[in-house]
Enzyme design. Structure first.
Site, short mmCIF file in Angstrom:
data_model
loop_
_atom_site.label_atom_id
_atom_site.label_comp_id
_atom_site.label_asym_id
_atom_site.label_seq_id
_atom_site.Cartn_x
_atom_site.Cartn_y
_atom_site.Cartn_z
N SER A 20 0.79 -1.30 -0.14
CA SER A 20 -0.14 0.09 -0.11
C SER A 20 0.87 1.14 -0.01
CB SER A 20 -0.93 0.15 1.07
OG SER A 20 -1.31 1.28 1.43
N HIS A 45 -1.01 -1.74 -4.43
CA HIS A 45 -2.50 -1.60 -3.60
C HIS A 45 -2.80 -0.10 -3.81
CE1 HIS A 45 -6.01 -2.63 -0.97
NE2 HIS A 45 -5.55 -1.62 -0.19
N ASP A 47 -5.07 2.94 -2.25
CA ASP A 47 -6.23 3.56 -1.20
C ASP A 47 -6.69 4.68 -1.63
OD1 ASP A 47 -6.04 1.15 0.53
OD2 ASP A 47 -3.95 1.67 1.19
N MET A 49 -9.52 7.27 -0.76
CA MET A 49 -10.50 7.76 0.40
C MET A 49 -11.01 9.08 0.10
SD MET A 49 -7.99 6.95 3.59
CE MET A 49 -7.05 5.42 3.81
N HIS A 78 -8.49 0.18 -4.09
CA HIS A 78 -9.27 -0.21 -2.81
C HIS A 78 -10.15 1.29 -2.52
CE1 HIS A 78 -9.19 -0.80 1.99
NE2 HIS A 78 -10.45 -0.90 1.50
N MET A 80 -12.26 3.40 -0.77
CA MET A 80 -13.01 3.60 0.48
C MET A 80 -13.75 4.93 0.47
SD MET A 80 -9.76 2.78 2.93
CE MET A 80 -8.87 2.73 1.62
N MET A 149 -10.79 -6.03 6.52
CA MET A 149 -9.98 -5.06 6.94
C MET A 149 -9.49 -5.91 8.40
SD MET A 149 -9.64 -2.53 4.86
CE MET A 149 -8.87 -1.53 6.05
N ASP A 184 -5.91 -6.51 5.11
CA ASP A 184 -5.47 -5.26 5.02
C ASP A 184 -5.29 -4.29 6.17
OD1 ASP A 184 -4.50 -2.51 3.89
OD2 ASP A 184 -6.32 -2.34 2.59
C1 DX5 Z 1 -6.02 1.75 5.45
C2 DX5 Z 1 -5.81 1.08 4.27
C3 DX5 Z 1 -4.54 0.08 4.27
C4 DX5 Z 1 -3.43 0.78 4.98
C5 DX5 Z 1 -2.44 -0.20 5.05
O1 DX5 Z 1 -7.44 2.27 5.47
O2 DX5 Z 1 -6.70 0.46 3.51
O3 DX5 Z 1 -4.17 -0.15 2.89
O4 DX5 Z 1 -2.85 1.85 4.38
O5 DX5 Z 1 -1.22 0.47 5.91
P1 DX5 Z 1 -0.61 -0.29 6.99
O6 DX5 Z 1 0.20 -1.58 6.60
O7 DX5 Z 1 0.53 0.84 7.65
O8 DX5 Z 1 -1.42 -0.63 7.99
ZN ZN Z 2 -5.97 -0.67 1.57
#
Ligand code: DX5
Ligand code: ZN
Length: 234
Positions: A20, A45, A47, A49, A78, A80, A149, A184
């Protein structure tokens, strides 16, 4: 070969670590991607948001497209975000190979999953830390990937919640051997082996890679744990 088929071809005997990039150096994405490629990762990956679904903002479609211009690696996106169905097509056009959205964000996941597959990407459904596998049982057979998660979605660098392990085992029972099971949040050298033993095959790792100067060494240490856990469970 469609992006979905290529993504599905990652399935094999060895689980994959997907970095990520949430906490990487955003002033040098090309350099970060090159470092991750040399570390031998199978995909990235990403993320996304929106500050609504989760209390944090990260990046959106143009940044995914930017990553796509930097690499041939599959992009595991991913989402969110609320109303993910509105943006699926744009994320696909930006280069996503897999698109995962949260069950908590939609009224009916089935048409969204179908739309993702119709476009040509692998379709994923995620449950946040407060949700149980029961919330997604009805999509078995309609998705390619289940994301469990192991932290509350929103931020990198949180501690792994062990309740995710039972959820992984349960999800494997419900969704069968062919689905990708992704975990994750808080996955690191201490927690990754338990995830593998609980049948996760896509291991998202953020800070346990990007907090290190040497991504290659970090990925290699994690892969050693994955291999050892695989031997223990077989
Ligand atoms: C959290 C994300 C993850 C996160 C993983 O909402 O979906 O992908 O960034 O990071 P670590 O491994 O630092 O928890
Ligand atoms: Zn993620």
């Amino acid at each position: 070969m469609s992006r979905r088929e290529r993504f599905l071809s990652l399935r094999g005997s060895h689980p994959h670590i997907l970095p990520s990039i949430l906490r990487c150096d955003f002033s040098d994405l090309r350099g970060e991607v090159a470092k991750l490629e040399s570390a031998g990762v199978a995909g990235l990956h990403l993320d996304v948001m929106d500050g609504q679904r989760v209390p944090n903002l990260s990046f959106g479609i143009p940044v995914v497209a930017g990553f796509n211009r930097c690499t041939e690696l599959p992009l595991d996106v991913h989402l969110m975000i609320n109303t993910p169905e509105k943006y699926i097509e744009q994320f696909y056009e930006a280069g996503a190979s897999a698109i995962t959205f949260h069950i908590e964000a939609v009224a009916d996941p089935l048409p969204v999953l179908e739309k993702i597959r119709d476009l040509g990407a692998a379709a994923g459904i995620a449950i946040d830390a407060q949700s149980d596998v029961a919330a997604i049982e009805h999509v078995a057979g309609h998705c390619d990937l289940v994301l469990v998660m192991s932290v509350q979605a929103g931020f990198g660098g949180q501690s792994f919640q062990p309740a995710a392990l039972d959820k992984l085992v349960h999800a494997r029972e419900i969704f069968g051997p062919d689905v990708f099971l992704e975990v994750d949040g808080g996955v690191n050298k201490e927690t990754i082996a338990d995830c593998v033993r609980s049948s996760a095959d896509l291991l998202v790792v953020g800070s346990a890679i990007t907090n290190h100067d040497d991504y290659g060494a970090a990925v290699s240490d994690l892969n050693d744990q994955v291999t050892a856990a695989g031997h223990q469970s077989s």
